[in-house]
Design an enzyme around this catalytic site. Structure first.
Site, PDB file in Angstrom:
ATOM      1  N   GLU A 118      51.027  51.745 -68.803  1.00  0.00           N
ATOM      2  CA  GLU A 118      50.911  53.366 -68.121  1.00  0.00           C
ATOM      3  C   GLU A 118      52.511  53.802 -67.021  1.00  0.00           C
ATOM      4  O   GLU A 118      52.318  54.467 -66.091  1.00  0.00           O
ATOM      5  CB  GLU A 118      49.757  54.162 -67.893  1.00  0.00           C
TER       6      GLU A 118
ATOM      7  N   SER B   3      45.718  57.376 -71.106  1.00  0.00           N
ATOM      8  CA  SER B   3      46.838  58.466 -71.917  1.00  0.00           C
ATOM      9  C   SER B   3      46.860  57.624 -73.081  1.00  0.00           C
ATOM     10  O   SER B   3      47.608  57.726 -74.555  1.00  0.00           O
ATOM     11  CB  SER B   3      48.534  57.421 -72.141  1.00  0.00           C
TER      12      SER B   3
ATOM     13  N   TYR C 230      52.925  62.759 -74.548  1.00  0.00           N
ATOM     14  CA  TYR C 230      54.426  62.666 -73.741  1.00  0.00           C
ATOM     15  C   TYR C 230      55.981  62.247 -74.080  1.00  0.00           C
ATOM     16  O   TYR C 230      56.622  62.356 -73.430  1.00  0.00           O
ATOM     17  CB  TYR C 230      54.977  61.127 -72.499  1.00  0.00           C
TER      18      TYR C 230
ATOM     19  N   ARG D   4      40.048  65.130 -63.771  1.00  0.00           N
ATOM     20  CA  ARG D   4      40.046  66.257 -65.041  1.00  0.00           C
ATOM     21  C   ARG D   4      39.235  65.105 -65.823  1.00  0.00           C
ATOM     22  O   ARG D   4      38.707  64.264 -66.091  1.00  0.00           O
ATOM     23  CB  ARG D   4      41.380  65.791 -65.696  1.00  0.00           C
TER      24      ARG D   4
ATOM     25  N   ASP E  24      38.467  65.381 -70.599  1.00  0.00           N
ATOM     26  CA  ASP E  24      38.688  66.080 -70.896  1.00  0.00           C
ATOM     27  C   ASP E  24      37.238  65.993 -72.058  1.00  0.00           C
ATOM     28  O   ASP E  24      36.043  65.557 -72.455  1.00  0.00           O
ATOM     29  CB  ASP E  24      38.703  64.486 -71.963  1.00  0.00           C
TER      30      ASP E  24
ATOM     31  N   GLU F 111      35.760  61.913 -71.943  1.00  0.00           N
ATOM     32  CA  GLU F 111      36.402  60.923 -70.924  1.00  0.00           C
ATOM     33  C   GLU F 111      36.511  61.861 -69.847  1.00  0.00           C
ATOM     34  O   GLU F 111      36.909  62.869 -69.252  1.00  0.00           O
ATOM     35  CB  GLU F 111      37.426  60.044 -71.476  1.00  0.00           C
TER      36      GLU F 111
ATOM     37  N   ASN G 226      38.921  61.526 -65.314  1.00  0.00           N
ATOM     38  CA  ASN G 226      39.902  60.826 -65.147  1.00  0.00           C
ATOM     39  C   ASN G 226      40.274  60.658 -63.565  1.00  0.00           C
ATOM     40  O   ASN G 226      39.445  61.977 -63.120  1.00  0.00           O
ATOM     41  CB  ASN G 226      41.088  61.841 -65.900  1.00  0.00           C
TER      42      ASN G 226
ATOM     43  N   GLY H  93      47.255  62.920 -64.576  1.00  0.00           N
ATOM     44  CA  GLY H  93      48.876  63.354 -64.845  1.00  0.00           C
ATOM     45  C   GLY H  93      49.538  64.183 -64.368  1.00  0.00           C
ATOM     46  O   GLY H  93      48.907  65.726 -63.862  1.00  0.00           O
TER      47      GLY H  93
END
Length: 312
Positions: free
Chosen positions: A13, A149, A219, A258, A260, A273, A275, A279
């Site tokens: 990443e 990612s 992305y 964050r 998800d 999950e 984070n 990002g």
């Protein structure tokens, strides 16, 4: 005070990390901060040691950035940094462990099994895949236990494609997680720590054109539509925010995270999950939540820098 933004690294990443680091650097400079941008290398520790009263922002994704290793080093150096501690990062980065921790806190998770590569190889793929299908059922999501990612992640509809998906996941690490795929609305909820405690920002609804929020969908501009706040009933949005805050606390996180999740057909948010270094690119989810909450990127990170100084 100088802010040191670390981005890049050698993970898969790297490009995303560089883009995140550049945006944070520009946002902080626009608010008058003195910022040094740097990569990971032999000159990093001397740079940190020679900088007067630094605060570090690790914007590394994957590997070094989220497995806690770099944060442990910063802790040894006595340098304040933005984001979770090394121990909390290590726990959260491993999906097979984080899911168990969140489940033990009484929160909803999808059914999951961790499958190390050596077990897959030694015991034989056919028998294992049959057991997975019998116990969890299809469709499934297969992904590396320690990666970000959505690299190496693949939705699997039947046993014939499971082996290929596992091989793909093992390309990014020695352990794969296989979990029940939950049909529903995918959300990302950013949690921000402030003077009044933890605050869950407006949930971001994720609508990938392909139907799967994979690396390309994340992305590539235009590949995914984001709706903020998510178009769900108010009580469902509140439940999603409560899940994000509860997961943040269960995993021992701080400053910024964050979560998800997917909202199932019955309206239940289910943890997927966490984070620890979300990002910050043009197509990333956390900045969308900042904007929906009426905050600018520079404002958020200026506040986090001050908070990190106070937490040293």
């Amino acid at each position: 005070m100088t802010v040191i933004v670390i981005s890049g690294g050698l993970s898969h990443e790297r490009d995303v990390s560089l883009r995140s680091g550049r945006r944070v650097t520009q946002a902080l400079r626009s608010r008058g901060h003195q910022v040094v941008e740097t990569d990971v290398g032999t000159d990093l520790v001397p740079l940190v040691r020679s900088t007067k009263d630094p605060v570090v922002i690790p914007m590394l994704h994957g590997g070094l950035g989220e497995d806690g290793a770099l944060r442990e080093v910063l802790g040894l150096l006595g340098v304040p940094f933005v984001g979770p501690t090394g121990a909390a990062s290590r726990l959260t980065f491993d999906k097979s462990i984080a899911t168990r921790v969140v489940a033990n806190a009484g929160l909803s998770v999808t059914r999951q099994v961790a499958l190390p590569h050596d077990i897959f190889r030694e015991l034989g793929a056919p028998a294992l895949m049959q057991a997975i299908g019998d116990q969890i059922g299809y469709p499934l999501m297969v992904k590396p236990s320690r990666s970000g990612s959505a690299l190496g992640a693949l939705k699997v509809a039947d046993q014939e494609s499971l082996a290929t998906a596992l091989v793909g996941a093992y390309a990014y690490g020695p352990v794969a997680v296989v979990e029940r795929f939950i049909e529903g609305t995918e959300l990302a909820v950013t949690v921000l720590e402030g003077d009044n405690g933890l605050r869950a920002l407006p949930p971001v609804e994720i609508r990938p054109t392909s139907g799967i929020y994979d690396y390309e969908a994340r992305y590539t501009a235009g590949a995914t539509r984001f709706v903020t706040p998510a178009e769900l009933p108010p009580e469902t949005l509140r439940a999603a925010q409560e899940l994000a805050v509860a997961a943040h606390e269960a995993l021992g996180l701080r400053h910024l995270s964050r979560t998800d999740m997917v909202v199932a057909a019955d309206g239940t948010p289910i943890f997927l999950e966490g984070n620890v270094a979300p990002g910050m690119t043009e197509t990333s989810l956390a900045p969308l939540a900042f904007e929906a909450a009426g905050m600018e990127l520079g404002e958020v990170f200026s506040s986090l820098v001050e908070r990190a100084r106070g937490d040293r």
